[in-house]
Motif scaffolding. Structure first.
Motif, PDB file in Angstrom:
ATOM      1  N   GLU A 121     -83.151  54.347  16.380  1.00  0.00           N
ATOM      2  CA  GLU A 121     -84.257  54.747  15.499  1.00  0.00           C
ATOM      3  C   GLU A 121     -85.417  55.285  16.333  1.00  0.00           C
ATOM      4  O   GLU A 121     -86.529  54.763  16.323  1.00  0.00           O
ATOM      5  CB  GLU A 121     -84.702  53.568  14.630  1.00  0.00           C
ATOM      6  CG  GLU A 121     -83.591  53.037  13.731  1.00  0.00           C
ATOM      7  CD  GLU A 121     -84.029  51.852  12.892  1.00  0.00           C
ATOM      8  OE1 GLU A 121     -85.150  51.351  13.144  1.00  0.00           O
ATOM      9  OE2 GLU A 121     -83.277  51.438  12.007  1.00  0.00           O
ATOM     10  N   TRP A 122     -85.123  56.359  17.035  1.00  0.00           N
ATOM     11  CA  TRP A 122     -86.046  56.879  18.038  1.00  0.00           C
ATOM     12  C   TRP A 122     -87.391  57.312  17.455  1.00  0.00           C
ATOM     13  O   TRP A 122     -88.429  57.227  18.119  1.00  0.00           O
ATOM     14  CB  TRP A 122     -85.397  58.039  18.780  1.00  0.00           C
ATOM     15  CG  TRP A 122     -84.222  57.588  19.608  1.00  0.00           C
ATOM     16  CD1 TRP A 122     -82.929  57.464  19.195  1.00  0.00           C
ATOM     17  CD2 TRP A 122     -84.250  57.168  20.978  1.00  0.00           C
ATOM     18  NE1 TRP A 122     -82.144  56.995  20.226  1.00  0.00           N
ATOM     19  CE2 TRP A 122     -82.920  56.810  21.330  1.00  0.00           C
ATOM     20  CE3 TRP A 122     -85.247  57.074  21.940  1.00  0.00           C
ATOM     21  CZ2 TRP A 122     -82.576  56.371  22.603  1.00  0.00           C
ATOM     22  CZ3 TRP A 122     -84.915  56.630  23.217  1.00  0.00           C
ATOM     23  CH2 TRP A 122     -83.586  56.276  23.532  1.00  0.00           C
ATOM     24  N   GLY A 123     -87.385  57.761  16.205  1.00  0.00           N
ATOM     25  CA  GLY A 123     -88.651  58.146  15.578  1.00  0.00           C
ATOM     26  C   GLY A 123     -89.584  56.963  15.429  1.00  0.00           C
ATOM     27  O   GLY A 123     -90.774  57.037  15.777  1.00  0.00           O
ATOM     28  N   ASP A 124     -89.041  55.852  14.916  1.00  0.00           N
ATOM     29  CA  ASP A 124     -89.845  54.641  14.783  1.00  0.00           C
ATOM     30  C   ASP A 124     -90.256  54.112  16.157  1.00  0.00           C
ATOM     31  O   ASP A 124     -91.367  53.606  16.326  1.00  0.00           O
ATOM     32  CB  ASP A 124     -89.049  53.560  14.038  1.00  0.00           C
ATOM     33  CG  ASP A 124     -88.784  53.929  12.588  1.00  0.00           C
ATOM     34  OD1 ASP A 124     -89.528  54.783  12.066  1.00  0.00           O
ATOM     35  OD2 ASP A 124     -87.850  53.375  11.990  1.00  0.00           O
ATOM     36  N   LEU A 125     -89.348  54.243  17.109  1.00  0.00           N
ATOM     37  CA  LEU A 125     -89.648  53.787  18.469  1.00  0.00           C
ATOM     38  C   LEU A 125     -90.828  54.569  19.050  1.00  0.00           C
ATOM     39  O   LEU A 125     -91.692  54.003  19.725  1.00  0.00           O
ATOM     40  CB  LEU A 125     -88.411  53.961  19.351  1.00  0.00           C
ATOM     41  CG  LEU A 125     -88.376  53.189  20.672  1.00  0.00           C
ATOM     42  CD1 LEU A 125     -88.272  51.695  20.407  1.00  0.00           C
ATOM     43  CD2 LEU A 125     -87.198  53.644  21.526  1.00  0.00           C
ATOM     44  N   LEU A 126     -90.862  55.854  18.758  1.00  0.00           N
ATOM     45  CA  LEU A 126     -91.943  56.700  19.256  1.00  0.00           C
ATOM     46  C   LEU A 126     -93.276  56.314  18.617  1.00  0.00           C
ATOM     47  O   LEU A 126     -94.320  56.287  19.291  1.00  0.00           O
ATOM     48  CB  LEU A 126     -91.622  58.166  18.978  1.00  0.00           C
ATOM     49  CG  LEU A 126     -92.543  59.208  19.631  1.00  0.00           C
ATOM     50  CD1 LEU A 126     -92.462  59.107  21.147  1.00  0.00           C
ATOM     51  CD2 LEU A 126     -92.153  60.614  19.181  1.00  0.00           C
ATOM     52  N   VAL A 127     -93.245  56.003  17.328  1.00  0.00           N
ATOM     53  CA  VAL A 127     -94.474  55.599  16.629  1.00  0.00           C
ATOM     54  C   VAL A 127     -94.995  54.282  17.185  1.00  0.00           C
ATOM     55  O   VAL A 127     -96.189  54.133  17.466  1.00  0.00           O
ATOM     56  CB  VAL A 127     -94.212  55.472  15.115  1.00  0.00           C
ATOM     57  CG1 VAL A 127     -95.425  54.862  14.416  1.00  0.00           C
ATOM     58  CG2 VAL A 127     -93.891  56.833  14.515  1.00  0.00           C
ATOM     59  N   GLU A 128     -94.095  53.305  17.361  1.00  0.00           N
ATOM     60  CA  GLU A 128     -94.495  52.017  17.922  1.00  0.00           C
ATOM     61  C   GLU A 128     -95.048  52.191  19.341  1.00  0.00           C
ATOM     62  O   GLU A 128     -96.043  51.560  19.716  1.00  0.00           O
ATOM     63  CB  GLU A 128     -93.308  51.057  17.942  1.00  0.00           C
ATOM     64  CG  GLU A 128     -92.808  50.638  16.570  1.00  0.00           C
ATOM     65  CD  GLU A 128     -91.631  49.681  16.663  1.00  0.00           C
ATOM     66  OE1 GLU A 128     -91.826  48.548  17.129  1.00  0.00           O
ATOM     67  OE2 GLU A 128     -90.507  50.069  16.279  1.00  0.00           O
ATOM     68  N   GLY A 129     -94.393  53.052  20.105  1.00  0.00           N
ATOM     69  CA  GLY A 129     -94.846  53.294  21.464  1.00  0.00           C
ATOM     70  C   GLY A 129     -96.191  53.984  21.518  1.00  0.00           C
ATOM     71  O   GLY A 129     -97.009  53.714  22.407  1.00  0.00           O
ATOM     72  N   ALA A 130     -96.436  54.897  20.570  1.00  0.00           N
ATOM     73  CA  ALA A 130     -97.718  55.603  20.534  1.00  0.00           C
ATOM     74  C   ALA A 130     -98.859  54.625  20.271  1.00  0.00           C
ATOM     75  O   ALA A 130     -99.950  54.740  20.863  1.00  0.00           O
ATOM     76  CB  ALA A 130     -97.685  56.688  19.463  1.00  0.00           C
TER      77      ALA A 130
END
Length: 241
Positions: A61-70
């Motif tokens: 779920e790379w999109g969610d991962l990117l949001v959490e990371g941001a």
């Protein structure tokens, strides 16, 4: 707790794949986005361990991962910029002291130089103190954001103070710091080998980072503030018995 943190990732079903992906992302971290993805993974570790789930997450779920990371990146950036701003003020004062204080001798020149030097020293000490506070509070801020999903919780000073002032948090923070330090020492040994040692060190760095995050997650489960949930209103009519 140190032993459990070092076993955390190793006991996962996809440990090898996870470490490989994490190490590659750190290798590509100068591109910014990969480092944000790593922070997203760390946020997942914080959230899951705080909720009592000790199964390491996987990279999906790379999109969610990117949001959490941001969100984690924003928190880390802010807590890093504050001490940098203090040091920047110290640098400006230092430069200003050389410009304002005249080049000639005299007691006025000596007094001006002395006052400027003391001011620079005070600001420098303040910057160091702020840096240490930032290092201490940042893990709690990251855990708060990972737990709630709200970026603002990472800057809720009053709420965070109730957490970081607890002995349990101090113990967890020191444990996580020890894990990171052990990882840094291992990286230093590996770096003796040119290129390959440096690359291998990135995988060790990821492993240590995840282990430290697990410690903070477990600690957060014990110290996180309890949100006040509104009490359910009592029904107007009770069922007849």
């Amino acid at each position: 707790m140190i032993s459990a943190s070092l076993d955390y990732l190793r006991d996962g079903d996809d440990a090898v794949v996870t470490v490989l992906i994490g190490g590659v992302l750190l290798l590509a971290s100068p591109l910014i986005v990969p480092s944000i993805l790593v922070l997203g993974y760390v946020s997942r570790v914080l959230r899951l361990t705080a909720d009592g789930d000790d199964e390491p997450p996987v990279f999906d779920e790379w999109g969610d991962l990117l949001v959490e990371g941001a969100k984690a990146f924003a928190v880390t950036l802010v807590y890093s910029l504050v001490p940098l701003a203090v040091f920047a003020v110290a640098a400006v004062v230092t430069v200003g002291a050389f410009v304002v204080v005249p080049g000639g001798g005299g007691s006025g020149t000596f007094l001006g130089s002395f006052v400027a030097g003391v001011l620079v020293l005070v600001i420098g000490i303040a910057g160091l103190a702020v840096s240490l506070v930032g290092l201490y509070v940042t893990p709690a801020a990251l855990a708060a954001v990972a737990d709630s999903g709200r970026l603002g919780d990472g800057f809720a000073v009053g709420t965070l103070w109730t957490v970081v002032s607890k002995r349990a948090y101090a113990t967890g923070w020191l444990t996580a710091a020890a894990v990171v330090l052990a990882g840094a020492l291992a990286i230093g040994v590996l770096s003796v080998v040119p290129v390959l040692g440096t690359i291998a060190g990135l995988f060790v760095q990821f492993y240590a980072l995840v282990a430290a995050a697990a410690v903070i997650g477990w600690t957060w489960a014990d110290v996180r503030p309890v949100s006040a949930e509104p009490a359910e209103s009592e029904p107007a009519e009770r069922p007849a018995v």
